[in-house]
Structure formats: C-alpha cells, structure tokens
Design an enzyme around this catalytic site. Structure first.
Site, PDB file in Angstrom:
ATOM      1  N   GLU A   1     -22.591 -28.174  -2.790  1.00 43.20           N
ATOM      2  CA  GLU A   1     -21.805 -28.763  -2.477  1.00 43.20           C
ATOM      3  C   GLU A   1     -22.339 -30.182  -2.852  1.00 43.20           C
ATOM      4  O   GLU A   1     -22.577 -31.311  -1.888  1.00 43.20           O
ATOM      5  CB  GLU A   1     -20.814 -28.959  -1.703  1.00 43.20           C
ATOM      6  CG  GLU A   1     -20.112 -27.868  -0.840  1.00 43.20           C
ATOM      7  CD  GLU A   1     -19.178 -27.671  -0.455  1.00 43.20           C
ATOM      8  OE1 GLU A   1     -18.833 -27.043   0.582  1.00 43.20           O
ATOM      9  OE2 GLU A   1     -19.731 -28.205   0.722  1.00 43.20           O
TER      10      GLU A   1
ATOM     11  N   GLU B   1     -17.758 -19.994  -1.930  1.00 44.04           N
ATOM     12  CA  GLU B   1     -16.371 -20.508  -1.080  1.00 44.04           C
ATOM     13  C   GLU B   1     -15.788 -20.034  -0.632  1.00 44.04           C
ATOM     14  O   GLU B   1     -14.961 -21.158  -1.503  1.00 44.04           O
ATOM     15  CB  GLU B   1     -17.873 -20.852   0.025  1.00 44.04           C
ATOM     16  CG  GLU B   1     -18.878 -21.504   0.415  1.00 44.04           C
ATOM     17  CD  GLU B   1     -19.372 -22.718   1.300  1.00 44.04           C
ATOM     18  OE1 GLU B   1     -18.774 -23.655   1.939  1.00 44.04           O
ATOM     19  OE2 GLU B   1     -20.137 -23.339   0.639  1.00 44.04           O
TER      20      GLU B   1
END
Length: 464
Positions: free
Chosen positions: A171, A359
């Site tokens: 991320e 995710e």
C-alpha cells in the site's frame, strides 16, 4: 462462471501482524514495533517502548507449521506474506545479513512447498528497521535506496528457487496518511518531506524491479496500491472534479510504477503547493525503465468525494464522504461489493496489465457459541458478494491473477492494534489484553472458503 484453472486462491498476512518473536533470531527493532495502538496513533521512542500485543502477535514464528497446515486444508494455492526487513538487516545498514533471519524464512518456504502453496512475498509491509529512521531520517534520506537494494538482492538470491512472485511496498500510497508507517517520517511531516521520501521509495522500487528480473528468471514483481476508489457524491460537475482529484492522489503511484513517469496532474499539484522534489540526473530515466509486471491492490471499501470537504469522515483510514446507499461494518467501513468490480475495471482500463486482488476482508467481532463453534455468516456473505463481483470483472475481460483474502487466520489489526477485530477463517484464542491460549479454531467460513476454492468459485451464490 467458474474462475480460470490457473487462478491463484489464498490469503494474505504480514510479518509484523502475525510473527511475534520481537527479539528472536537477531531481529532488530522495526517501526511497527513502536506503534502499539495502530498506525494512526503517535509512535513510541525506543526508550519508551513497553510490551505490546505485536511482540507476540499470534506467534506464527513458532507455530507456522500448524498454521500453514490449516491454510493448506482450505486448498490454498498461494499465500501472500512478507519478510520482516529487520530480521534480515536488524539495523538496516549492516554490510552482511543476519543468517538466523534468513534461515527462519527458509523453514517457512519449505513448509509451504510441502503443501504446494506458492509464496507471494512483500519486501516491505508496513515496517522497516527503526535504525534507518534513527540514524538516517527514514526515506527522506536518499541513502535508503541503497539499503533497500541490498536487502532485496540478498533475499532474491537466497529464495530465487522458492519465490517467483514479489511485491515491493505494501500500500505504497499509505505514506500520505501515515508517514511514519509508510516512509519513517514523524506524524507531523510536511507534504514536501513526504513526497520527497516517496520519490526515493519509487526509485528504490524501480531499481528492485530490475534487480528481481536480473536475479530470478521467470519471476514476476508488482506494486501494491491501497485501492481507495472514490465515487462522486452527486453528478454536480464540482463533485465530479473533486472525485477525479481524490482518485489521482493514489493513482499517481500506479502511474509512476507502471508508466514510468510523473503525470502532468501531479506536476501541477507540486507547482501549486510549492513542492519541489530534489532529483539527481538519471532519476526520471530510472523510473521510465522499470515498469512493474502486474498491479496488486487492497480493497475493503469505497468512498465518496464532494467539493464540500467538510463532509469527510474517516472510515477506512482514508477520509471520505459517506455513501448514503451503503451499510457500514462494525468498524465503520462501508460495504460495497460492486466497488471491487468497478476498481478492477478502472485499473485494467488505465494500465492494461494483469491485476491481483491481494487484500479483501471483513473485520468483525467473532463469538464462540455454546457448542464451541464460530458461525460467521456475516463474513461469508461479505466475501461471497465480493468474489461474485471479481467473477463479473473476469467476464468483463479483466485479466486477474488471483485473490488472497486479508487475514485468513486472525491477526493483530494494523489500524487499531486489536485482536478483537478479526478477519480470519481460523480463530486464534488471544484477546486484546494478551490473554488467551493461542488455540486455533476453524470458523464456519473455513469450510465455506474450502468449498469455494475446490469448486473454482462454483460454490458462490447470489445471496442478495
């Protein structure tokens, strides 16, 4: 429709949220070790550090054979995991790696190989050696590019046979929201400081992409974005423009890592906000010469954007305007299965590269009933509905490599450092105060996911 035969099914974990063993095997202090209350709270100084739940986490460091066997029981073909950088280079700037740390991951990869589970490794998942923050000022210092290269080269060489799928930074756009976690800067860092650190991180990612291709024939290495897709709150042109600007904040990272250049909209943002990046000759050429092989992303919730910024609230770490058409989870995250189809199409249309959902999951409070069971129908419904939309994206023509749900075994929450915010198909008997037996219990969703994998998605049902 059924998912492709070569579609990768599994789950995703992170070293700092599962391993524990904070001082074992020569491990150094990491930035994550100094965030006892989650990534949005101020970090501790090393001399202030007390015991916290991540010191032990779920003790994957000692229990990984049992945990991997449980994951294999669901039919996993892939496990996304991370290597703790501070296990390999405890301070970050050593000339030689820590053999005990390397040997630990030797054992983990051997256990995965035993069950035919492909490891998918993130090099830096929300942690870095704290020594690099203390001594060099984190990613604000250009020298970290070389330290990251050295670390990557060591693990590429060591695990070239076992690991063919890699990610650089988890991320990467999170640095805009949690700079200590993302780039090792103080929480009050300025935009100038954050974007300078991001420039160094993007250069490091480019160099490591080239390094991976040179060292591991046939390997694929990607980037990872927090997929914070925004919709316009209304069709008013001002809301539409606000949404474009909101999405550009995170798409910028993908544009650089895929297209190899700073986009015009970002150059404008830098000009208008007096951000002047220090670059060396050749930096832009390096970025242009290292496109990632695929794009991966996390997706938990969508958000809305409006020209009226006062309407924003924090729902999933990232602030956004609540969508009046969506329900919220127990932790205030808006539930939007169709958003994942939209996001997959947006990314594929923009980049024309394979995508990987790395995710996706639901954090919830699970209760053991009088029969010793955990009936988590809410989790099954959430994942079922999202996977149906992944199937829709496949039918749209989007190229998708695989799907790894977040937290297939309960772990310490990143945002809040809680155990009670559970994501897993496997329950871990540990509480927020650290009490508990560590016993692993299969939830109802364990058997559901096993059926989904075994049927290549054929077991998914339209529940709405």
């Amino acid at each position: 429709m059924k998912f492709p035969e070569d579609f990768l099914w599994g789950g995703a974990i992170a070293a700092n949220q599962v391993e524990g063993a904070v001082n074992a095997g020569g491990k150094g202090l990491s930035t994550s070790d100094l965030l006892p209350r989650g990534i949005l709270q101020p970090h501790e100084k090393p001399d202030q550090k007390g015991p916290n739940i991540k010191d032990v986490a779920i003790d994957f460091y000692h229990r990984f054979p049992e945990d991997i066997a449980l994951l294999a029981g669901m039919g996993f073909t892939c496990l996304r995991m991370s290597i703790a950088w501070s296990r390999i280079f405890p301070q970050g700037d050593e000339s030689e790696p820590c053999e005990a740390g390397l040997a630990f991951y030797d054992r983990v990869f051997a256990e995965l190989e035993k069950y035919g589970i492909q490891p998918f490794v993130t090099l830096s998942h929300y942690e870095m050696p704290y020594g690099l923050v203390e001594k060099y000022g984190g990613w604000a210092n250009r020298r970290l590019i070389g330290f990251f290269e050295r670390y990557a080269e060591v693990v590429f060489q060591r695990y070239s046979r076992q690991v063919k799928l890699w990610l650089t930074f988890n991320e990467i756009n999170m640095s805009l929201h949690a700079p200590f976690t993302g780039v090792g800067l103080a929480e009050e860092a300025t935009e100038q400081q954050i974007y300078q650190a991001i420039h160094h991180q993007l250069l490091a990612s480019a160099r490591v992409v080239r390094l991976c291709h040179a060292i591991i024939p046939g390997a694929k290495i990607g980037n990872m974005l927090l997929g914070a897709i925004a919709y316009p709150l209304s069709c008013h042109p001002d809301d539409v423009i606000a949404t474009m600007l909101e999405n550009n904040k995170w798409l910028f990272f993908g544009d650089v890592q895929v297209r190899g250049r700073y986009p015009g909209y970002m150059c404008r943002y830098f000009r208008e906000n007096n951000i002047d990046l220090e670059m060396e000759e050749g930096d832009l050429a390096e970025l242009a010469d290292a496109s990632v092989d695929f794009i991966s992303f996390s997706y938990y919730a969508s958000l809305c954007a409006s020209a009226d910024s006062s309407r924003k609230e924090v729902g999933n770490i990232v602030a956004g305007v609540p969508n009046p058409h969506l329900a919220k989870s127990e932790w205030g995250w808006q539930i939007d299965p169709k958003g994942i189809r939209y996001l997959l199409n947006v990314l594929y249309d923009r980049y024309q590269k394979p995508l990987f959902v790395v995710e996706n999951g639901l954090g919830a409070s699970d209760v053991i009933d009088d029969n010793g069971q955990i009936i988590d129908d809410y989790r099954i419904a959430y994942l079922n509905d999202h996977l149906l939309q992944v199937a829709e994206a496949l039918a749209d023509g989007v190229e998708i490599i695989g799907y790894t749900s977040w937290g297939p075994i309960d772990l310490v929450s990143n945002s809040t450092a809680e155990m009670s915010k559970r994501y897993g198909f496997i329950y871990v008997d540990r509480n927020d105060d650290g009490s508990g037996t560590m016993r692993r219990i299969k939830k109802k969703s364990y058997y559901w996911y096993k059926e989904v994998i075994g049927s290549r998605g054929g077991a998914l049902r339209n529940l709405s």
